[in-house]
Motif scaffolding. Structure first.
Motif, short mmCIF file in Angstrom:
data_model
loop_
_atom_site.label_atom_id
_atom_site.label_comp_id
_atom_site.label_asym_id
_atom_site.label_seq_id
_atom_site.Cartn_x
_atom_site.Cartn_y
_atom_site.Cartn_z
N GLY A 135 -0.41 4.86 3.66
CA GLY A 135 -1.09 5.06 2.39
C GLY A 135 -1.97 3.98 2.04
N SER B 207 3.97 9.52 7.30
CA SER B 207 4.35 10.10 5.76
C SER B 207 3.24 11.16 5.64
CB SER B 207 3.73 8.63 4.96
OG SER B 207 2.41 8.69 4.85
N GLU C 56 1.52 9.86 -1.15
CA GLU C 56 2.09 10.11 0.35
C GLU C 56 3.29 10.86 0.60
OE1 GLU C 56 2.13 6.65 2.59
OE2 GLU C 56 3.78 5.67 1.37
#
Length: 500
Positions: A273, A191, A167
């Motif tokens: 993530g 992100s 990420e």
């Protein structure tokens, strides 16, 4: 409220810079005279008392500022405190759209990849499998299902190494605006990878004396349950929600007294993530591929083999949807992607927004604009109406922004949508508690096209709202409703004065 009108002040904003997109030339100078038009009796009637009097009649607490200009000539026609900066709210997304389109190009596509970091023998990946985010703000569970199918088609049956999620294409931000309540879905984490706008679906149903709850990453096609977001029903009345960062888990509690018989809502994700990794594992398992729990990685190994790639829609389509639905996450991700592409290394939303503010000053002369994010959610952002109008005039010469802006339907005396109104408007709205903005283009009955910006804010009232009450504070709805009515009356005033 302090108001100062510049009814007779005129300057040409064409000289403040022009938007340049790939394949689009520099804007030409005005081809018509900048002398003011002769005014009619209708103008004199409408001008009675001026814009100051119109604003004052509403008695709106706080400050109201505005500016309007002729698009063809760049001539400013009227302004009230046009150089005063106020929070633009989501009107800031119009500037973010210009920033991203110029920097990345309208045909840019974000890529999410599956990478193999190691040899593949007889369908077994003996190294790591990496789900590599590329800044795509509109990635969905459906897209991950397609990638999982592509992984199987690539011949992968088994993984001997780790499953990692990259990420690092964009900096990690825990929440867009830390001043918002923890549970609001419009302020999730940011992100280099996002899924379902970084929101998880929470659903509850009464079952005897208890509740059945589910946390999933649903789309119209799939409803995979997730393990990285968990909910516990607690016997209390308030607060309705609490959040705790439990390392690899977003741990939520909800007050039993607020649940009723059942319902659902979207909650923000703080670990994008891990969320994407969790869902991808489920989709891979449906293809017969068992993956271990996801690990987050900040880098990509050299020499990795690309197994599958998902490409997003074109940026221009993403931006149009962002402006229509006012999605904060999209604004932040495309804005930060533009800052990275321009050679910057932003470590936060604020530093990326600083880069955009500097770009706006250089490109459009927006010297009074200072933003703290790309979505307008942060209340510390400031934009002046004259700054925005300068950008709108220049963007219109290359026909960049107006086709992407949502039609803004004016209303009749009873507050009903009036699609037959003689003035047509394409604009970006912006709403926060005790903050209301509107900026865009209007076409009057005679075809005259104007660029305008209106900002209203009662920052004192906003500062008094407890953080826990910021979702629906007392008095905000009526204040914002009056602000929107004032916006329409200003538009109708300008249509009568400068378009007849």
């Amino acid at each position: 409220m302090t108001l100062k009108t510049n009814r007779t002040r005129r300057f040409v904003m064409a000289g403040l810079g022009a938007l340049v997109l790939p394949g689009v030339g520099q804007a030409a100078p005005p081809q018509t005279s900048l002398r003011p038009r002769a005014r009619t009796a209708e103008f004199a009637r409408m001008a009675g008392g001026g814009v100051d009097a119109l604003i004052a009649r509403f008695g709106l607490s706080g400050d109201v500022v505005c500016a309007v200009a002729d698009v063809e000539t760049g001539l400013e026609l009227e302004a009230a405190n046009g150089t005063t900066g106020l929070p633009p709210a989501s009107v800031a997304k119009a500037l973010t759209a210009l920033y991203a389109l110029e920097t990345l190009g309208p045909d840019y596509r974000f890529r999410t990849r599956l990478l193999a970091a190691g040899p593949i023998r007889n369908g077994i990946l003996e190294g790591d499998l990496i789900l590599a985010g590329g800044g795509d703000p509109i990635l969905t569970t459906d897209d991950l299902a397609t990638l999982a199918s592509a992984l199987k088609s690539a011949g992968i049956r088994e993984l001997r190494g780790a499953f990692k999620v990259y990420e690092g294409a964009l900096p990690f931000v825990n929440t867009i605006d830390p001043g918002q309540p923890d549970h609001v879905g419009y302020s999730p984490a940011v992100s280099g990878i996002a899924l379902n706008f970084n929101r998880v679906h929470f659903e509850w149903r009464a079952s005897g004396k208890s509740y059945r709850v589910a946390m999933d990453a649903r789309t119209e096609r799939y409803r995979p349950e997730v393990a990285m977001a968990q909910m516990k029903v607690v016997s209390r009345s308030l607060p309705v929600y609490t959040y705790e960062d439990a390392g690899s888990v977003d741990q939520w509690t909800v007050a039993r007294g607020a649940l009723g018989g059942g319902g659902a809502r979207w909650l923000p994700v703080r670990r994008p993530g891990l969320y994407a990794g969790d869902v991808f594992r489920t989709m891979a398992r449906a293809q017969g591929i068992v993956l271990p729990a996801a690990q987050i990685t900040g880098g990509l190994p050299q020499g990795s083999e690309v197994l599958a790639t998902h490409e997003s829609a074109r940026l221009v389509a993403i931006v149009k949807a962002m402006l229509k639905y006012s999605t904060n996450l999209t604004a932040e991700m495309v804005g930060m992607s533009a800052s990275v592409a321009r050679g910057g290394h932003p470590d936060s939303l604020r530093s990326s927004a600083d880069a955009m503010s500097r770009w706006a000053a250089e490109r459009f002369g927006m010297s009074g604009t200072r933003l703290v994010d790309h979505s307008g959610l942060g209340e510390e952002s400031r934009m002046t109406p004259q700054d925005l109008v300068a950008a709108l005039v220049n963007a219109r010469r290359d026909d960049v922004l107006r086709p992407l802006l949502k039609p803004f339907v004016l209303r009749d005396a009873q507050g009903r949508s009036n699609k037959a109104h003689p003035i047509t408007v394409n604009a970006k709205t912006g709403t926060l508690n005790f903050v209301s903005g509107l900026g865009g283009y209007m076409t009057a009955t005679d075809g005259t096209e104007l660029a305008f910006a209106i900002f209203a804010a009662d920052t004192d009232a906003r500062s008094r709202i407890p953080r826990a009450d910021r979702e629906r504070p007392k008095g905000a709805r009526s204040w914002n409703r009056r602000a929107k009515t004032l916006q329409q009356q200003l538009i109708e005033r300008w249509g009568a004065l400068y378009g007849t």
